[in-house]
Design an enzyme around this catalytic site. Structure first.
Site, PDB file in Angstrom:
ATOM      1  N   GLU A  19      16.004 -14.030   0.223  1.00 13.75           N
ATOM      2  CA  GLU A  19      16.466 -15.027   1.201  1.00 13.75           C
ATOM      3  C   GLU A  19      15.526 -16.251   1.180  1.00 13.75           C
ATOM      4  O   GLU A  19      15.989 -17.390   1.192  1.00 13.75           O
ATOM      5  CB  GLU A  19      16.422 -14.337   2.565  1.00 13.75           C
ATOM      6  N   ASP A  73       0.847  -1.191   0.000  1.00 16.46           N
ATOM      7  CA  ASP A  73       0.000   0.000   0.000  1.00 16.46           C
ATOM      8  C   ASP A  73       0.890   1.251   0.000  1.00 16.46           C
ATOM      9  O   ASP A  73       1.930   1.291   0.658  1.00 16.46           O
ATOM     10  CB  ASP A  73      -0.858  -0.024   1.278  1.00 16.46           C
TER      11      ASP A  73
END
Ligand code: NOJ
Length: 563
Positions: free
Chosen positions: A284, A234
């Site tokens: 990751e 957002d």
């Protein structure tokens, strides 16, 4: 928002007829998100499972087979976290918990499990610019007092004027009123002011405070560990404000445009550091299991060069391309905007993320309607067939596939949008595109709930737009979407790649993808000659031999030679 006039940049000198595929991308680099079609689920309005008239996570889960049959690649869920719902979940009080209105963490886990089984990606909505005024941090800030560590996580400041009775600066909030609210200190006296770029219920976080970044990294990991495939971010151009919070020369610009245009409040350079760190968190997880996570930003910024910065290879994967949300029904306009998007985004190595509808916009079936309102439904469908043929990814907003129109006659007393309540005006209000989905039957609640009083009332005409009807009617919008999505998945010309415009009479837009796929749309009011004579593979409406009727799009796959 990128204005067409502001566009240009290094690729501008290219032949305008030929839009290149991104040079840095090879087939082996392809990731699922690059040309995915993601379905936006506005949870509150999708399916109610417990009879309170409000959609919820078990409801979404129950409807996953419907979405699988439709043929989308994944879903984006609007915020379902604990919230007082002053902005329907874009005011988060607890980022790690499901609001009881919407279910529980167990419900979320079950939803993840079913998405996995069905091969649907699951994208969550994350709201980092502001939280709810009921978030524990904000409550602690109110009681901790001026100068405290707790207040430093937000933007608290002394007021101006002799007694501090005026806001610290002249900024206005996007949803109306000043961007500052004054609080009462613990002893009851008037105290400091805090900044909120949306509503007073949504205090802006201070991203220069290290605890904020640390907290959001943990929140990302929390949901990634539970199985999220990515995040829709957002107000991704928000987060940081000019450090001195100076007055704006056009304080009303954000409120007037309902867009993030105050250059002091948005798009500060430090925000890129956040996206780098979020990208590295995603990488990751990818390194662990080889599966890409997606960061797609709601990044409204003033120039293409600025938007490209958000899409550098170590930042966001994608950013929504919002220009078609405001485009008039006009071939030349569409061609210019599409060409510019492809050119600018190709230079970043990302892919364009096409959007025609979302929970903040008037639905296309209403927006594109001409003097004859019935033209809107056909045009909306044609526009969808158009974007599904473009290179890149696409988002479908729930109900688009049912041909839903904006509900424009909701009475004032049922409106919930803070824009209406703060401005007293219906301009820009969003309830009309958020009315619950009609699933079945002849009358409200149309299978959405067992409770007839749904959180927004459904109009009677929804009876002719139910899923039940759409699925059983081979001529419905739903079948067209389904077929287009299947073709998109199987035709090698579609998805990522290049596009070549074809010369057409004014009012008609046509382009070729790969070898032999032609897409044409008639934006005019009169029937046009189809650019090729063959029978379309798919069309948004009947195409009598060799013609393309007004408000119609079609795809052909044939030897189109030198068109
Ligand atoms: C953008 C969201 O799409 C909208 O619904 C929300 O009101 C604002 N951001 C504030 O979070």
């Amino acid at each position: 928002m990128i204005t067409p006039a502001a566009r240009g940049g290094p690729a501008a000198a290219l032949d305008p007829g030929l839009i290149p595929a991104p040079a840095t991308i090879t087939r082996t680099d392809r990731r699922w998100w690059r040309d995915a079609v993601i379905y936006q689920v506005y949870v509150r309005s999708f399916q109610d499972s417990d009879g309170d008239g409000i959609g919820d996570l078990p409801g979404v889960r129950a409807r996953l087979p419907y979405l699988k049959r439709l043929g989308v690649d994944g879903i984006w869920l609007s915020p379902f976290y604990v919230s007082p719902h002053r902005d329907h979940g874009y005011d988060v009080a607890d980022y790690r918990a499901v609001d009881p209105l919407y279910g529980s963490l167990d419900d979320f886990d079950r939803l993840v499990a079913d998405c996995r089984l069905l091969g649907l990606k699951l994208i969550l909505d994350i709201v980092p610019n502001h939280c709810s005024s009921e978030h524990r941090w904000f409550r602690a800030a109110l009681s901790a007092g001026p100068g405290s560590h707790e207040r430093a996580r937000f933007h608290f400041a002394e007021g101006s004027g002799a007694q501090g009775e005026l806001p610290p600066n002249n900024w206005r909030a996007m949803f109306g009123g000043p961007a500052w609210t004054r609080i009462r200190e613990a002893d009851g006296s008037w105290g400091q002011w805090y900044l909120h770029l949306f509503t007073p219920d949504q205090p802006d976080l201070n991203w220069r405070h290290p605890a904020v970044a640390a907290e959001f990294e943990e929140v990302l990991r929390f949901w990634l560990d539970r199985g999220a495939d990515g995040f829709r971010i957002d107000v991704a151009a928000g987060l940081f404000k000019h450090p001195e919070l100076p007055d704006s020369i056009d304080p009303e610009a954000d409120e007037r445009t309902r867009d993030s245009v105050n250059p002091l409040a948005w798009n500060q350079p430090e925000v890129h550091e956040v996206w780098r760190s979020w990208r590295s968190v995603c990488e990751e997880y990818t390194a662990r299991d080889g599966h890409d996570r997606l960061l797609v930003g709601e990044a409204s910024v003033p120039t293409p060069a600025e938007q490209a910065k958000y899409l550098r290879p170590d930042e966001l994967h994608q950013a929504f391309f919002f220009h078609l949300l405001h485009a008039p029904w006009d071939a030349a306009h569409f061609r210019r905007v599409i060409g510019e998007a492809l050119r600018d985004i190709a230079a970043t190595g990302s892919t364009v993320t096409w959007v025609l509808n979302n929970h903040d916009q008037v639905r296309t079936a209403t927006r594109f309607a001409g003097p004859d309102p019935s033209s809107g439904a056909a045009r909306a469908l044609a526009a969808s067939l158009l974007i599904l043929a473009l290179p890149g990814a696409a988002y479908v907003y729930q109900g688009e596939e049912l041909g839903l129109t904006e509900v424009t006659d909701l009475p004032d007393e049922v409106l919930t949008d803070p824009i209406f309540h703060r401005t007293g005006s219906r301009t820009g209000i969003r309830d009309g595109c958020r009315v619950p989905i009609p699933w079945s039957g002849q009358e409200a609640p149309f299978g959405f709930s067992t409770q007839p009083a749904t959180w927004l009332p459904q109009p009677e005409y929804f009876a002719s737009h139910t899923v039940e009807r759409a699925v059983t009617d081979p001529g419905s919008a739903w079948h067209l979407y389904r077929e287009a999505l299947q073709l998109r998945r199987t035709l090698p010309q579609l998805g990522e790649g290049a596009l070549r415009w074809v010369d057409t009479p004014p009012g008609v837009l046509a382009f070729v993808r790969g070898e032999g796929l032609l897409c044409a749309v008639n934006f005019g009011d009169e029937p046009a000659l189809a650019p090729v004579t063959g029978v379309p593979l798919i069309a948004s409406g009947p195409c009598p031999a060799g013609t393309l009727p007004p408000g119609t799009a079609a795809w052909w796959v044939q030897d189109i030679g030198a068109l």
